[in-house]
Write an enzyme that holds these catalytic residues in place. Sequence first.
Site, PDB file in Angstrom:
ATOM      1  N   ASP A   1      -2.751 -24.492 -40.857  1.00  0.00           N
ATOM      2  CA  ASP A   1      -2.101 -23.422 -41.619  1.00  0.00           C
ATOM      3  C   ASP A   1      -0.653 -23.782 -41.949  1.00  0.00           C
ATOM      4  OD1 ASP A   1      -1.853 -20.938 -42.849  1.00  0.00           O
ATOM      5  OD2 ASP A   1      -1.384 -19.881 -40.988  1.00  0.00           O
TER       6      ASP A   1
ATOM      7  N   HIS B   1      -7.344 -19.176 -41.399  1.00  0.00           N
ATOM      8  CA  HIS B   1      -7.547 -17.747 -41.673  1.00  0.00           C
ATOM      9  C   HIS B   1      -8.139 -17.508 -43.056  1.00  0.00           C
ATOM     10  CE1 HIS B   1      -3.772 -17.117 -44.100  1.00  0.00           C
ATOM     11  NE2 HIS B   1      -3.235 -17.990 -43.264  1.00  0.00           N
TER      12      HIS B   1
ATOM     13  N   GLU C   1      -4.516 -12.556 -40.923  1.00  0.00           N
ATOM     14  CA  GLU C   1      -3.359 -13.301 -40.421  1.00  0.00           C
ATOM     15  C   GLU C   1      -2.102 -12.924 -41.184  1.00  0.00           C
ATOM     16  OE1 GLU C   1      -0.446 -16.640 -40.150  1.00  0.00           O
ATOM     17  OE2 GLU C   1      -1.426 -15.786 -41.921  1.00  0.00           O
TER      18      GLU C   1
ATOM     19  N   HIS D   1       2.513 -18.001 -50.998  1.00  0.00           N
ATOM     20  CA  HIS D   1       2.773 -16.567 -51.157  1.00  0.00           C
ATOM     21  C   HIS D   1       3.305 -16.185 -52.538  1.00  0.00           C
ATOM     22  CE1 HIS D   1       3.025 -15.583 -46.549  1.00  0.00           C
ATOM     23  NE2 HIS D   1       1.998 -16.371 -46.858  1.00  0.00           N
TER      24      HIS D   1
ATOM     25  N   ASP E   1      -7.879 -14.661 -44.948  1.00  0.00           N
ATOM     26  CA  ASP E   1      -7.174 -13.782 -45.874  1.00  0.00           C
ATOM     27  C   ASP E   1      -6.032 -14.491 -46.583  1.00  0.00           C
ATOM     28  OD1 ASP E   1      -5.817 -13.864 -43.336  1.00  0.00           O
ATOM     29  OD2 ASP E   1      -4.559 -12.197 -44.025  1.00  0.00           O
TER      30      ASP E   1
END
Length: 415
Positions: A203, A84, A180, A386, A86
């Site tokens: 991922d 992904h 995503e 994150h 993003d």
Amino acid sequence: IGSGLVGSEMCIRDRYVTVRTPSDETSTTVPSSACQFDLAQDLIREFINLGLPKARTDEKCYVYAQIPATPGYENCPKIGFIAHLDTVSDFCDKKIVPVVTENYDGRDLPLGGSDGRVLSVSMFPHLKDLKGRTLITSNGDTILGADDKAGVAEIMTMAERVLTENIPHGQISIGFTPDEEVGRGADHFDVEKFDADFAYTMDGDTEGEIQYENFNAADAIFEIKGVNVHPGSAKDVMVNAALVAMEINAALPEGETPADTEDYEGFYHLVSMSGDVACAKLHYIVRDHDTDKFAARLETLKEISKQMNLKWGLGTVKLTIDEQYRNMAEIIKDGNMHLIENAKKACLAADVTPLILPIRGGTDGARLSFMGLPCPNLGTGGHGYHGPFEHITAEGMDKSVEVMIELVKLYAEMK
């Protein structure tokens, strides 16, 4: 490929991680942020330079490309790889500056930045196992963007190697999705256009991870309507919506939050809460690997809502449940376990230890599996996603590319 970073034939290129692509959960557009097109168009140019002029991105920022089968290998299974574009929006409000630490010593690493953050072994015990590798981090102010720019870079490197090293292969389909991170990555994915028999998302975390069991997932919102009167004359009249909200949360099973659970254990997670006497709202996400236990969790929420309305009056509590995705294991186990067995073989061939782990979350692959594209998840070599402590190694990324190359070879043998 491209400029690269030191210590690896590939690495994450600053051209990828410095293109900010945070998705926006508050947006109603597709993609949720226009900046994702910047990376998509960059990738299209790169595909064209690799000799794949039919690569394209659509108006919703999905990128599709196919590497045609080697002559004589047209009857092989069509394998796909997906990542992904993003990133999360948190810690993504400044310029992203990748920092490369060669021959990392396995100890606490000051990241610097405005807050003086330190990537510590106490927080990430696996760091000691990365000693001697080329470690890639941000400067401590932002995310690095390895989730999922690492997957993108690894797929592009795999494509370059297949083409330049003339590795025999069946058709290889490549897809990059937007949004995503806000749960919309598969919303507009064109399975027919992608044209693969099955695929892998790149991922995951540690190189060698093979994941095909994810949570069943739902969004649950309690909306509470109170009765607000003067507190001096409130006896037997007032219904304090904020207090009812507290009562709802207290009615949930104890010890079933993310902080109390691991592995296959499910949870109720209070994402946000707001309100006052007149009205209140509780937003939960509900997760469980087991289908029956997941259904039981949703019934628990419904029963709590029912009991609150019996106690405080009909219409006091409104519960809305939105089921988001399901455990792909039921698709993979139904005739598609070759994806897992071959992934294990590919890891061993690449001198990587296979790690079969459940996903305590979801991926695009979970939804794609139920859209007719069986799609387990593989590790990219990254950690600490994150947040500003996100990190990855060049060597881990190289190994993830090797795993993909070995998968291509394995499926090329099925002529």
